[in-house]
Motif scaffolding. Structure first.
Motif, PDB file in Angstrom:
ATOM      1  N   LEU A  76      11.439  35.627  -3.629  1.00  0.00           N
ATOM      2  CA  LEU A  76      10.110  36.406  -3.614  1.00  0.00           C
ATOM      3  C   LEU A  76       8.747  35.332  -3.868  1.00  0.00           C
ATOM      4  O   LEU A  76       7.878  35.578  -3.011  1.00  0.00           O
ATOM      5  CB  LEU A  76      10.081  37.347  -5.085  1.00  0.00           C
ATOM      6  N   ASP A  77       8.978  34.308  -4.469  1.00  0.00           N
ATOM      7  CA  ASP A  77       7.757  33.354  -4.591  1.00  0.00           C
ATOM      8  C   ASP A  77       7.502  32.633  -3.264  1.00  0.00           C
ATOM      9  O   ASP A  77       6.418  32.712  -2.921  1.00  0.00           O
ATOM     10  CB  ASP A  77       8.224  32.208  -5.767  1.00  0.00           C
ATOM     11  N   MET A  78       8.725  32.428  -2.475  1.00  0.00           N
ATOM     12  CA  MET A  78       8.521  31.840  -1.341  1.00  0.00           C
ATOM     13  C   MET A  78       7.855  32.772  -0.324  1.00  0.00           C
ATOM     14  O   MET A  78       7.098  32.301   0.616  1.00  0.00           O
ATOM     15  CB  MET A  78       9.845  31.533  -0.621  1.00  0.00           C
ATOM     16  N   GLN A  79       8.333  34.156  -0.430  1.00  0.00           N
ATOM     17  CA  GLN A  79       7.881  35.096   0.411  1.00  0.00           C
ATOM     18  C   GLN A  79       6.404  35.153   0.239  1.00  0.00           C
ATOM     19  O   GLN A  79       5.485  35.517   1.113  1.00  0.00           O
ATOM     20  CB  GLN A  79       8.393  36.426   0.247  1.00  0.00           C
ATOM     21  N   ALA A  80       6.051  35.052  -1.208  1.00  0.00           N
ATOM     22  CA  ALA A  80       4.477  35.288  -1.455  1.00  0.00           C
ATOM     23  C   ALA A  80       3.700  33.863  -1.118  1.00  0.00           C
ATOM     24  O   ALA A  80       2.491  33.976  -0.454  1.00  0.00           O
ATOM     25  CB  ALA A  80       4.402  35.291  -2.947  1.00  0.00           C
ATOM     26  N   HIS A  81       4.332  32.783  -0.890  1.00  0.00           N
ATOM     27  CA  HIS A  81       3.744  31.664  -0.305  1.00  0.00           C
ATOM     28  C   HIS A  81       3.591  31.808   1.289  1.00  0.00           C
ATOM     29  O   HIS A  81       2.416  31.598   1.453  1.00  0.00           O
ATOM     30  CB  HIS A  81       4.722  30.590  -0.448  1.00  0.00           C
ATOM     31  N   ARG A  82       4.505  32.239   1.855  1.00  0.00           N
ATOM     32  CA  ARG A  82       4.465  32.688   3.240  1.00  0.00           C
ATOM     33  C   ARG A  82       3.284  33.758   3.641  1.00  0.00           C
ATOM     34  O   ARG A  82       2.614  33.614   4.513  1.00  0.00           O
ATOM     35  CB  ARG A  82       5.743  32.927   3.906  1.00  0.00           C
ATOM     36  N   THR A  83       3.375  34.720   2.694  1.00  0.00           N
ATOM     37  CA  THR A  83       2.094  35.613   2.802  1.00  0.00           C
ATOM     38  C   THR A  83       0.990  35.223   2.705  1.00  0.00           C
ATOM     39  O   THR A  83      -0.027  35.537   3.563  1.00  0.00           O
ATOM     40  CB  THR A  83       2.403  36.808   1.871  1.00  0.00           C
ATOM     41  N   LEU A  84       0.547  34.318   1.993  1.00  0.00           N
ATOM     42  CA  LEU A  84      -0.732  33.760   1.811  1.00  0.00           C
ATOM     43  C   LEU A  84      -0.913  32.859   2.742  1.00  0.00           C
ATOM     44  O   LEU A  84      -2.188  32.679   3.242  1.00  0.00           O
ATOM     45  CB  LEU A  84      -0.765  32.982   0.522  1.00  0.00           C
ATOM     46  N   ALA A  85      -0.027  32.228   3.397  1.00  0.00           N
ATOM     47  CA  ALA A  85      -0.108  31.368   4.528  1.00  0.00           C
ATOM     48  C   ALA A  85      -0.596  31.861   5.763  1.00  0.00           C
ATOM     49  O   ALA A  85      -1.156  31.551   6.528  1.00  0.00           O
ATOM     50  CB  ALA A  85       1.124  30.483   4.890  1.00  0.00           C
ATOM     51  N   GLU A  86       0.130  33.115   5.757  1.00  0.00           N
ATOM     52  CA  GLU A  86      -0.247  33.878   6.935  1.00  0.00           C
ATOM     53  C   GLU A  86      -1.704  34.360   6.956  1.00  0.00           C
ATOM     54  O   GLU A  86      -2.245  34.711   8.130  1.00  0.00           O
ATOM     55  CB  GLU A  86       0.638  35.423   7.094  1.00  0.00           C
ATOM     56  N   ARG A  87      -2.211  34.580   5.865  1.00  0.00           N
ATOM     57  CA  ARG A  87      -3.606  35.143   5.701  1.00  0.00           C
ATOM     58  C   ARG A  87      -4.473  33.756   5.874  1.00  0.00           C
ATOM     59  O   ARG A  87      -5.703  33.905   5.646  1.00  0.00           O
ATOM     60  CB  ARG A  87      -3.814  35.736   4.109  1.00  0.00           C
ATOM     61  N   ASN A  88      -3.981  32.782   6.236  1.00  0.00           N
ATOM     62  CA  ASN A  88      -4.881  31.387   6.312  1.00  0.00           C
ATOM     63  C   ASN A  88      -5.502  31.255   5.070  1.00  0.00           C
ATOM     64  O   ASN A  88      -6.711  30.912   5.093  1.00  0.00           O
ATOM     65  CB  ASN A  88      -5.637  31.630   7.655  1.00  0.00           C
ATOM     66  N   LEU A  89      -4.864  31.553   3.870  1.00  0.00           N
ATOM     67  CA  LEU A  89      -5.693  31.045   2.553  1.00  0.00           C
ATOM     68  C   LEU A  89      -5.151  29.640   2.306  1.00  0.00           C
ATOM     69  O   LEU A  89      -3.829  29.629   2.231  1.00  0.00           O
ATOM     70  CB  LEU A  89      -5.264  32.160   1.509  1.00  0.00           C
TER      71      LEU A  89
END
Length: 146
Positions: A76-89
């Protein structure tokens, strides 16, 4: 010219000088703690922290359910990392979540392999700190970039 006179003249000169261009402060990043994925991470990490504290001073094997829950949290932490990366944050949270995702299996392995009571207590403490960090980095108020 005396120092007082020079100070007065420089104060008057600076007061009449035009201000530099106005720079708007960038808006703070949106708080993600209320989003379902991040709220789930906070909840799970809090539960696991309480569970890992119960291992202190004990020599019983680590339950398979605990191991599974740590693996799920890391995912889940890795998924959250990817989610933020997809948002270009481009911020600390994205990197910290990735780091926690990578560190959780290592802390679990140290906990499993602890040969002495002091090694186990140290591993419990380390895992507890990591799980606590997992909660705090998500729930901390957003900070404007410096």
């Amino acid at each position: 010219m005396s120092c007082s006179a020079a100070a007065l003249l420089s104060t008057l000169w600076l007061a009449t000088a035009p201000a530099g261009p106005a720079t708007a402060a960038p808006p703070p990043a949106a708080a993600v703690a209320i989003e379902p994925l991040f709220a789930d991470i906070v909840r799970r990490a809090g539960v696991l922290k309480a569970e890992v504290e119960a291992f202190k001073g004990k020599t019983a094997p680590i339950p398979a359910t605990f191991k599974q829950q740590v693996s799920e949290l890391a995912a889940l932490d890795m998924q959250a990392h990817r989610t933020l990366a997809e948002r270009n944050l481009d911020g600390d949270l994205k990197c910290i979540l990735r780091g926690i995702s990578e560190d959780l299996p290592l802390k679990l392995k140290a906990l499993e392999e602890a040969a002495t009571a002091s090694d186990r207590d140290l591993a419990v403490t380390d895992m507890g700190y990591l799980l606590n960090d997992n909660v705090e980095v998500i729930t901390a108020p957003p900070q404007a970039p410096v």
